[in-house]
Design an enzyme around this catalytic site. Structure first.
Site, PDB file in Angstrom:
ATOM      1  N   HIS A  17       0.558  -2.785 -10.507  1.00 22.91           N
ATOM      2  CA  HIS A  17      -0.088  -3.833  -9.720  1.00 22.91           C
ATOM      3  C   HIS A  17      -0.705  -4.877 -10.643  1.00 22.91           C
ATOM      4  O   HIS A  17      -0.556  -6.085 -10.430  1.00 22.91           O
ATOM      5  CB  HIS A  17      -1.194  -3.252  -8.831  1.00 22.91           C
ATOM      6  CG  HIS A  17      -0.719  -2.341  -7.761  1.00 22.91           C
ATOM      7  ND1 HIS A  17      -1.278  -1.110  -7.534  1.00 22.91           N
ATOM      8  CD2 HIS A  17       0.269  -2.473  -6.841  1.00 22.91           C
ATOM      9  CE1 HIS A  17      -0.675  -0.537  -6.514  1.00 22.91           C
ATOM     10  NE2 HIS A  17       0.279  -1.336  -6.081  1.00 22.91           N
ATOM     11  N   LYS A  41      -4.367   4.707   8.334  1.00 25.74           N
ATOM     12  CA  LYS A  41      -4.196   5.421   7.064  1.00 25.74           C
ATOM     13  C   LYS A  41      -5.544   5.854   6.507  1.00 25.74           C
ATOM     14  O   LYS A  41      -6.482   5.071   6.463  1.00 25.74           O
ATOM     15  CB  LYS A  41      -3.512   4.533   6.023  1.00 25.74           C
ATOM     16  CG  LYS A  41      -2.025   4.454   6.126  1.00 25.74           C
ATOM     17  CD  LYS A  41      -1.481   3.697   4.923  1.00 25.74           C
ATOM     18  CE  LYS A  41      -0.003   3.881   4.767  1.00 25.74           C
ATOM     19  NZ  LYS A  41       0.485   3.177   3.580  1.00 25.74           N
ATOM     20  N   ARG A  90       9.888  -2.815  -7.625  1.00 30.60           N
ATOM     21  CA  ARG A  90      10.219  -1.802  -8.618  1.00 30.60           C
ATOM     22  C   ARG A  90      11.704  -1.490  -8.626  1.00 30.60           C
ATOM     23  O   ARG A  90      12.247  -1.056  -9.627  1.00 30.60           O
ATOM     24  CB  ARG A  90       9.443  -0.515  -8.335  1.00 30.60           C
ATOM     25  CG  ARG A  90       7.944  -0.670  -8.488  1.00 30.60           C
ATOM     26  CD  ARG A  90       7.234   0.519  -7.942  1.00 30.60           C
ATOM     27  NE  ARG A  90       7.498   0.577  -6.506  1.00 30.60           N
ATOM     28  CZ  ARG A  90       7.085   1.521  -5.691  1.00 30.60           C
ATOM     29  NH1 ARG A  90       6.405   2.528  -6.148  1.00 30.60           N
ATOM     30  NH2 ARG A  90       7.351   1.475  -4.408  1.00 30.60           N
ATOM     31  N   SER A 127       1.405   4.210  -5.946  1.00 27.64           N
ATOM     32  CA  SER A 127       0.063   4.731  -5.690  1.00 27.64           C
ATOM     33  C   SER A 127       0.131   6.128  -5.080  1.00 27.64           C
ATOM     34  O   SER A 127      -0.653   7.014  -5.439  1.00 27.64           O
ATOM     35  CB  SER A 127      -0.698   3.790  -4.756  1.00 27.64           C
ATOM     36  OG  SER A 127      -0.939   2.560  -5.385  1.00 27.64           O
TER      37      SER A 127
END
Length: 162
Positions: A17, A41, A90, A127
């Site tokens: 990040h 979440k 990514r 993460s």
């Protein structure tokens, strides 16, 4: 003045990040790192903790500020006068996931999404994976800024509330 938005949950904020934010900061007058609040979440860190960790991690980047938002990002962007969103990629899987959202954002609010490829050292880092490895006793220090690493370890060791 050119302003870009880097949105995400950032739970936790990784070196991947940081790489994207740093690159964006070199190309825009201002970068707003926005912690997107998802009430469905349960994160490792509260939104306030994430904001503090990101601010500490990016304190050397004077044109970066951190904020939060719940709702459609295009509404936040309209409110802030931002027309460019930065998304780190990514892999091609990230690209496949992000393209429909980028197209929808363009249709909804004429928002341009710029994709930045991740630093190859961190293309395998997410993460979620960092949290899982840390909880199972693995070494995640190489993937996190020092302040975030200390906070993750404190959470894992029960020294901070989850």
């Amino acid at each position: 003045m050119t302003i870009a938005l880097c949105p995400g949950s950032f739970d936790p904020f990784t070196l991947g990040h940081r790489f994207v934010v740093e690159r964006a900061a070199a190309r825009f007058d201002e970068v707003i790192v926005t912690v997107v609040v998802n009430p469905n979440k349960q994160g490792m860190f509260t939104v306030d903790e994430r904001i503090d960790l990101i601010a500490a991690t990016c304190s050397d980047l004077p044109n970066v500020r951190v904020d939060r938002w719940r709702g459609l990002l295009v509404d936040y962007m309209r409110n802030e006068g931002v027309t460019t969103m930065i998304k780190g990629l990514r892999s091609s899987t990230d690209f496949e996931y992000e393209v429909p959202m980028a197209q929808m954002n363009r249709e909804l609010a004429d928002v341009e999404t710029l994709f930045m490829w991740a630093d190859p050292r961190y293309t395998h880092v997410s993460s979620s994976l960092v949290k899982e490895v840390a909880k199972l006793g693995g070494d995640v220090e190489p993937f996190l800024p020092p302040v975030v690493y200390r906070a993750v370890m404190a959470k894992v060791n029960g020294e901070m509330s989850v």
